[in-house]
Design an enzyme around this catalytic site. Structure first.
Site, short mmCIF file in Angstrom:
data_model
loop_
_atom_site.label_atom_id
_atom_site.label_comp_id
_atom_site.label_asym_id
_atom_site.label_seq_id
_atom_site.Cartn_x
_atom_site.Cartn_y
_atom_site.Cartn_z
N LYS A 171 0.72 -1.28 0.21
CA LYS A 171 0.09 0.00 -0.03
C LYS A 171 0.91 1.19 -0.01
CE LYS A 171 -0.55 -0.09 5.09
NZ LYS A 171 -1.48 -0.77 5.94
N TYR A 228 17.28 30.14 8.15
CA TYR A 228 15.92 30.77 8.74
C TYR A 228 16.22 30.89 9.89
CZ TYR A 228 13.55 30.62 4.13
OH TYR A 228 13.16 30.90 2.76
#
Ligand SMILES: *Cc1c(COP(=O)(O)O)cnc(C)c1O
Length: 351
Positions: free
Chosen positions: A34, A248
């Site tokens: 899956k 950042y």
């Protein structure tokens, strides 16, 4: 290509051997592929496994249809509740449906193969023990091809958990009310590795994460090996002075003069921002710390005194010290979430 995910298919076979050693001969393997085979790639993984396992399991009908359209002939079980309006596809493509809700019987087309899915205490999908009488009646009323019966454990990733045995007991009492010939299966990876001697094996098992090399729980299983290797290259290398602030928010400060490498992968590729400053990458056989805030398309690494050249190969994930298991631990999650988050836009190379 800013990075490449190498998938070592032969290691999947080795991991399958580890499963075989726990289950012995005669128990069928229903490989769970899956969600793009947990991020590894549905079609290449299924293509590799098709002659090595008896069954495939997918989460969604569309994944099963994709397998059929690419020539996979193994029986396929779909876990999801059949999507309304698409019931005919099960019959058309010879795909086995899960009946996880009593309302599903009347929707499936006559002759559709189906496994009865009972919820024995996980409280996700599945019919409850109280539904047994209705299920038996529906089996008389609706002319489907009933071929299997199963349940799913909530706690099998933990060894010796009493709820696994309790669910098993509930399942056995349900099972005894149904025809003998139904293919019976309960075990996911955790049950295969931690409960194989506790009566969970029945006719078939549903290994998922273990095929990709990860133990389902917190402890390592020595004969499982991660299958992926995620590599990129340095795109820029620059000089750092003591006190320079990287990324950042300027959250990392260079402790002294040295070199900084920039790698063109970031959280949009699947390197969770919460890993900022917490993981290492491998360059030329040595580990280097990732530093500063992870940005969308880039991360930085502290190279200390080593001035690598742009273009130098960087390994982000592999087995051992750089395993997804390690990231999972840092993040307080499980490797399943790490590998399924590796962006599908990243090129997969099968070796
Ligand atoms: C995902 C899933 C599995 C496989 O679980 P793993 O822990 O990855 O082995 C088996 N059965 C069902 C119903 C599942 O949803």
């Amino acid at each position: 290509m800013s990075s490449t995910l190498y998938v070592h298919l032969s290691r999947i076979a080795k991991n399958l051997d580890a499963v075989d050693q726990r289950i012995g001969k005669g128990v069928k393997r229903m490989a769970v592929v899956k969600d793009e085979a947990y991020g590894h790639g549905l079609l290449p993984v299924a293509g590799y496994l098709k002659d090595k396992v008896e069954w495939f399991c997918t989460a969604r009908l569309e994944e099963a249809v994709q397998l059929r359209e690419h020539g996979i002939q193994n029986p396929i079980l779909v876990f999801e509740i059949p999507p309304a309006g698409q019931e005919a596809l099960f019959l058309k493509y010879d795909i086995t449906a899960s009946i996880s809700d009593v309302s599903v019987f009347e929707r499936l087309k006559p002759g559709t193969k189906a496994h009865l899915h009972f919820d024995t205490g996980m409280f996700r999908l599945g019919m409850l023990p109280d539904d047994v009488a209705a299920v038996l009646q529906n089996m008389k009323d609706f002319d489907l091809d009933y071929t299997g019966i199963y349940t799913h454990f909530a706690n099998s990733d933990v060894e010796g958990h009493s709820r696994v045995l309790r669910q098993l007991e509930v399942f056995r009492s349900i099972r005894s009310q149904f025809p003998e010939q139904l293919l019976t299966h309960t075990a996911n990876s955790g049950a295969i590795f931690y409960y194989h001697d506790k009566g969970v094996l029945f006719d078939a098992v549903r290994p998922g994460v273990c095929l990709y090399g990860y133990a389902p729980g917190p402890y390592d299983i020595s004969d499982l090996e991660p299958v992926i290797e995620w590599r990129s290259k340095l795109v820029q290398v620059k000089k750092l002075q003591k006190g320079d602030l990287v990324g950042y928010g300027s959250r990392w400060e260079a402790p002294k003069e040295g070199w900084l490498g920039v790698i063109p992968v970031g959280y949009a590729d699947g390197i969770f921002r919460n890993l900022s400053g917490e993981f290492a990458v491998e360059i030329n056989g040595q580990l280097f710390q990732q530093v500063g805030t992870i940005s969308m398309d880039y991360v930085m690494v502290y190279l200390k005194e080593q001035q690598f050249k742009p273009g130098e190969s960087v390994t982000i994930l592999k087995n051992g010290k750089l395993s997804a298991k390690k990231w999972a631990k840092i993040m307080g999650t499980i490797p399943y979430e790490i590998t399924t988050a590796i962006s599908p836009k990243i090129e997969r190379v099968y070796v």
